[in-house]
Design a protein around this motif. Sequence first.
Motif, short mmCIF file in Angstrom:
data_model
loop_
_atom_site.label_atom_id
_atom_site.label_comp_id
_atom_site.label_asym_id
_atom_site.label_seq_id
_atom_site.Cartn_x
_atom_site.Cartn_y
_atom_site.Cartn_z
N PRO A 1 16.73 14.79 45.22
CA PRO A 1 17.17 14.54 44.51
C PRO A 1 17.46 13.93 43.00
CG PRO A 1 18.64 15.20 46.19
CD PRO A 1 17.35 14.33 47.00
N THR A 2 17.09 14.24 42.04
CA THR A 2 17.63 13.55 41.09
C THR A 2 19.42 14.20 40.70
OG1 THR A 2 17.06 15.94 39.35
CG2 THR A 2 15.41 13.55 40.45
N GLU A 3 19.38 13.43 39.58
CA GLU A 3 21.01 13.39 38.70
C GLU A 3 21.28 14.94 38.18
OE1 GLU A 3 22.28 10.50 37.03
OE2 GLU A 3 22.25 9.21 38.51
N ASP A 4 19.95 15.54 37.53
CA ASP A 4 20.13 16.72 36.81
C ASP A 4 20.31 18.14 38.18
OD1 ASP A 4 17.20 16.56 37.28
OD2 ASP A 4 16.83 16.38 35.13
N GLN A 5 19.81 17.35 38.95
CA GLN A 5 19.97 18.61 40.64
C GLN A 5 18.50 19.44 40.44
OE1 GLN A 5 22.45 21.78 39.08
NE2 GLN A 5 24.56 20.91 40.28
N GLY A 6 17.19 18.81 39.85
CA GLY A 6 16.03 19.09 40.82
C GLY A 6 15.89 18.07 41.31
N TRP A 7 14.42 18.38 41.47
CA TRP A 7 13.34 16.91 42.46
C TRP A 7 12.85 16.12 41.96
CZ3 TRP A 7 15.22 17.33 47.39
CH2 TRP A 7 16.39 18.52 47.71
N ALA A 8 12.77 15.07 42.42
CA ALA A 8 12.08 13.45 41.67
C ALA A 8 10.88 13.89 41.83
CB ALA A 8 12.30 12.23 42.18
N HIS A 9 9.62 13.08 41.37
CA HIS A 9 8.29 12.67 42.11
C HIS A 9 8.53 12.59 43.41
CE1 HIS A 9 3.81 12.67 40.96
NE2 HIS A 9 4.21 11.95 42.09
N PRO A 10 7.22 13.59 43.80
CA PRO A 10 7.32 13.15 45.69
C PRO A 10 6.29 12.47 46.08
CG PRO A 10 6.19 15.17 44.99
CD PRO A 10 6.94 14.77 43.52
N THR A 11 6.56 12.16 47.03
CA THR A 11 5.93 10.64 47.83
C THR A 11 5.64 10.73 49.39
OG1 THR A 11 8.05 9.48 46.68
CG2 THR A 11 5.83 8.45 48.74
N PRO A 12 4.05 10.30 49.00
CA PRO A 12 3.42 11.23 50.64
C PRO A 12 4.09 10.82 52.10
CG PRO A 12 1.82 10.52 48.84
CD PRO A 12 3.18 10.14 48.19
N LEU A 13 3.89 10.74 53.31
CA LEU A 13 3.87 10.62 54.34
C LEU A 13 3.20 10.26 54.84
CD1 LEU A 13 7.16 13.36 54.86
CD2 LEU A 13 7.67 11.14 54.10
N GLU A 14 2.85 9.13 54.65
CA GLU A 14 1.52 8.09 54.95
C GLU A 14 1.32 8.08 56.41
OE1 GLU A 14 -0.63 7.70 53.19
OE2 GLU A 14 0.13 8.58 51.52
N GLU A 15 2.69 7.89 57.47
CA GLU A 15 2.70 7.45 58.45
C GLU A 15 2.77 8.72 59.42
OE1 GLU A 15 4.96 6.33 56.87
OE2 GLU A 15 5.26 4.73 57.19
N ILE A 16 2.68 10.17 59.03
CA ILE A 16 2.43 11.60 59.49
C ILE A 16 0.77 11.90 58.63
CG2 ILE A 16 3.00 14.00 59.23
CD1 ILE A 16 6.58 12.78 59.13
N ASN A 17 0.64 11.69 57.65
CA ASN A 17 -0.42 12.32 57.05
C ASN A 17 -1.41 11.62 57.49
OD1 ASN A 17 1.02 13.76 55.35
ND2 ASN A 17 1.60 12.24 53.57
N ALA A 18 -1.62 10.23 58.33
CA ALA A 18 -2.52 9.69 58.96
C ALA A 18 -3.10 10.58 60.22
CB ALA A 18 -2.09 8.43 59.46
N VAL A 19 -2.62 11.53 60.63
CA VAL A 19 -2.62 12.67 61.86
C VAL A 19 -3.91 13.50 61.36
CG1 VAL A 19 -2.05 14.52 63.35
CG2 VAL A 19 -0.41 12.20 62.73
N GLY A 20 -4.09 13.92 60.21
CA GLY A 20 -4.80 14.86 59.70
C GLY A 20 -4.62 15.80 58.41
N SER A 21 -5.31 16.70 59.03
CA SER A 21 -4.67 17.79 58.10
C SER A 21 -3.27 18.71 58.41
CB SER A 21 -5.62 18.92 58.56
OG SER A 21 -5.26 20.51 57.25
N ILE A 22 -2.32 18.30 57.38
CA ILE A 22 -0.60 18.99 57.65
C ILE A 22 0.02 19.66 57.14
CG2 ILE A 22 1.80 17.95 57.95
CD1 ILE A 22 -0.60 15.88 59.09
N MET A 23 0.49 20.77 58.13
CA MET A 23 0.76 21.39 56.88
C MET A 23 2.67 22.07 57.93
SD MET A 23 -1.27 24.90 57.90
CE MET A 23 -0.16 26.34 57.13
N THR A 24 3.55 22.58 57.26
CA THR A 24 4.93 23.30 57.37
C THR A 24 5.54 22.29 58.72
OG1 THR A 24 3.24 25.05 58.03
CG2 THR A 24 5.26 25.25 59.13
N ALA A 25 6.71 21.64 57.39
CA ALA A 25 7.43 20.62 58.71
C ALA A 25 8.78 21.56 58.58
CB ALA A 25 7.88 19.17 57.38
N ALA A 26 9.28 21.19 59.82
CA ALA A 26 10.85 21.87 60.31
C ALA A 26 11.45 20.99 60.94
CB ALA A 26 10.44 23.08 61.64
#
Length: 94
Positions: free
Chosen positions: A36-61
């Motif tokens: 979150p940003t101070e203006d109640q928005g969201w900052a530039h997203p960052t890839p979760l590299e360790e998880i993305n190495a698994v392959g085609s990813i979707m739907t986190a919980a």
Amino acid sequence: RLDGPVNNLPSAHPLVAPDESFLIFDSEDRLLVSLPTEDQGWAHPTPLEEINAVGSIMTAALSPDGEYLFFYANHDIYWVSTRVLDPYLSPKSH
């Protein structure tokens, strides 16, 4: 609200932490995290590299206790400790 850099990406399946300290979503077969940003928005997203190495990813919980992150990849369900998020989160959020 999902404005700023987060809104400019094709995204799906948003997961907002119960304390709103982070947002995880999938975009183009990978998971990204945004803080979150101070203006109640969201900052530039960052890839979760360790998880993305698994392959085609979707739907986190999150597990109900917040200890595990589940995600769907390669026609299977995976889970990891939420400690994998530590490098991406500010010290106050975890």
